[in-house]
Design an enzyme around this catalytic site. Structure first.
Site, PDB file in Angstrom:
ATOM      1  NE  ARG A  70      22.388  -6.312  13.761  1.00 10.83           N
ATOM      2  CZ  ARG A  70      23.346  -5.616  14.390  1.00 10.83           C
ATOM      3  NH1 ARG A  70      24.236  -4.949  13.691  1.00 10.83           N
ATOM      4  NH2 ARG A  70      23.397  -5.580  15.698  1.00 10.83           N
ATOM      5  CG  HIS A  72      19.935  -4.145  19.596  1.00 14.04           C
ATOM      6  ND1 HIS A  72      20.206  -5.490  19.435  1.00 14.04           N
ATOM      7  CD2 HIS A  72      21.121  -3.506  19.355  1.00 14.04           C
ATOM      8  CE1 HIS A  72      21.479  -5.637  19.103  1.00 14.04           C
ATOM      9  NE2 HIS A  72      22.059  -4.464  19.058  1.00 14.04           N
ATOM     10  CD  GLN A 109      23.907  -3.044  23.001  1.00 12.14           C
ATOM     11  OE1 GLN A 109      24.391  -3.490  21.982  1.00 12.14           O
ATOM     12  NE2 GLN A 109      24.648  -2.727  24.059  1.00 12.14           N
ATOM     13  CG  ASP A 115      22.248   3.980  19.398  1.00 12.17           C
ATOM     14  OD1 ASP A 115      23.398   3.910  18.889  1.00 12.17           O
ATOM     15  OD2 ASP A 115      21.284   3.311  18.969  1.00 12.17           O
ATOM     16  CB  CYS A 154      24.421   0.061  21.883  1.00 10.13           C
ATOM     17  SG  CYS A 154      23.993   1.165  20.519  1.00 10.13           S
ATOM     18  NE  ARG A 208      24.731  -7.532  22.193  1.00  8.78           N
ATOM     19  CZ  ARG A 208      24.692  -7.140  20.923  1.00  8.78           C
ATOM     20  NH1 ARG A 208      25.156  -5.957  20.587  1.00  8.78           N
ATOM     21  NH2 ARG A 208      24.125  -7.894  19.992  1.00  8.78           N
TER      22      ARG A 208
HETATM   23  N1   CP Z   1      25.791  -2.838  19.406  1.00  7.03           N
HETATM   24  C1   CP Z   1      25.712  -3.639  18.330  1.00  7.03           C
HETATM   25  O1   CP Z   1      24.727  -4.334  18.084  1.00  7.03           O
HETATM   26  O2   CP Z   1      26.841  -3.634  17.556  1.00  7.03           O
HETATM   27  P1   CP Z   1      26.966  -4.230  16.094  1.00  7.03           P
HETATM   28  O3   CP Z   1      26.036  -3.449  15.203  1.00  7.03           O
HETATM   29  O4   CP Z   1      28.419  -4.019  15.718  1.00  7.03           O
HETATM   30  O5   CP Z   1      26.599  -5.673  16.113  1.00  7.03           O
HETATM   31  N1  NVA Z   2      20.389   2.241  16.668  1.00  9.66           N
HETATM   32  C1  NVA Z   2      21.520   1.655  15.991  1.00  9.66           C
HETATM   33  C2  NVA Z   2      22.083   0.556  16.807  1.00  9.66           C
HETATM   34  C3  NVA Z   2      23.315  -0.106  16.240  1.00  9.66           C
HETATM   35  C4  NVA Z   2      23.794  -1.253  17.074  1.00  9.66           C
HETATM   36  C5  NVA Z   2      21.084   1.171  14.621  1.00  9.66           C
HETATM   37  O1  NVA Z   2      20.008   0.594  14.508  1.00  9.66           O
HETATM   38  O2  NVA Z   2      21.827   1.394  13.670  1.00  9.66           O
END
Ligand code: CP
Ligand code: NVA
Length: 294
Positions: free
Chosen positions: A102, A129, A132, A213, A253, A281
């Protein structure tokens, strides 16, 4: 598939195979069956941003498959600060069988993958992502019984989650409409199979699936005030939901900012399937892991 950095790393056929496999793994788990398909395999996980779902679902998924996951805090690894990305990549490749990252910058994931001798999975970047989106397509198929021709309306920021959804929708025949202020939609307009409709009340008409989102993704905190002002008219509330199909589902998400991009009422309504998405997930990522590591 060598890596899973974007949905476009698969062909549409491979994406469908992954979905089928994820549904199978979910059904097996429901019957208490977990096969050690990845016995002895180790997944390294680097997080440059916080996480709840991604970390836990990968960790649990590896345990179900007979392997294990190692959580690596970027404060310790120092990817790109303590050591160049390519050195971290070549070092980790010597220890683990796959790496989930990440990252703040998608470019770092690309470089990491370029130097890695093991598969890399994108666990969220500024651009995409994909894990997701796979779980989301699985959730839509469960609730609607199909993907082709399903009308998906995404309201709000054209962010990482939206970008991966757009590719997955195009691959799987989901009819996706994106609705956001024009100034925030350059990418959406440049993506031909996706409809762009600025007015949320028009965009949502007859939608089978309504998705939103956060308006302020991780790393955009300094722009929060401007973004909240710009997206104000795109909140998913009961009034807007009443314009979608009567059996429409609501998706997010997570994490959700209640009373910001979505009201508490919609989040808690019978239409909301947000925790099915969160659960999926786990199954979707197990399918990805087996595909990359077997
Ligand atoms: N939706 C998602 O990726 O959640 P987290 O940021 O909690 O991993
Ligand atoms: N768009 C959000 C998704 C979190 C899972 C972010 O990047 O923070």
């Amino acid at each position: 598939m060598h890596h899973f950095l974007n949905i476009s790393d698969c062909s549409p056929e491979q994406l469908l195979d992954l979905l089928d496999f994820a549904h199978q793994l979910k059904a097996d788990l429901r019957q208490g069956k977990t096969e050690p398909l990845l016995a002895g395999k180790i997944l390294g996980m680097i997080f440059q941003k916080p996480s709840n779902r991604t970390r836990i679902s990968f960790e649990v998924g590896m345990a179900h498959l007979g392997g294990r996951a190692i959580y690596l805090r970027d404060e310790e690894v120092g990817m790109g600060t303590r050591e160049p990305v390519w050195d971290v990549s070549r070092t980790l490749s010597r220890y683990v069988d796959a790496v989930m990252i990440r990252a703040k910058s998608h470019d770092d994931i690309d470089v990491f993958a370029q130097f890695s001798s093991v598969p890399i999975i994108n666990g969220l970047s500024d651009l995409s992502h994909p894990c997701q989106a796979l779980a989301d397509m699985m959730t839509i198929r469960e609730h609607k019984g199909r993907l082709k021709g399903v009308k998906l309306c995404y309201l709000g920021d054209v962010n990482n989650v939206c970008m991966s959804l757009m590719t997955a929708a195009a691959f799987l025949g989901v009819e996706m409409t994106v609705s956001c202020p024009k100034d925030y939609a350059p990418m959406a307009e440049a993506f031909p199979p996706i409809n762009f409709v600025e007015d949320p009340r028009v965009a949502i008409q007859g939608a089978d699936v309504v998705y939103t989102d956060t308006w302020v993704s991780m790393g955009q905190e300094e722009q929060a005030e401007d973004r909240i002002a710009a997206f104000k008219g795109y909140q998913v509330n009961a009034d807007l939901m009443s314009l979608a199909a009567p059996d429409a589902i609501f998706m997010h998400c997570l994490p959700a900012r209640r009373e910001m991009e979505v009201t508490n009422e919609v989040m808690e309504s019978l239409q909301s399937v947000v925790f099915d998405q969160a659960e999926n997930r786990l199954h979707a990522q197990k399918a990805i892991l087996v595909n990359l590591l077997k």
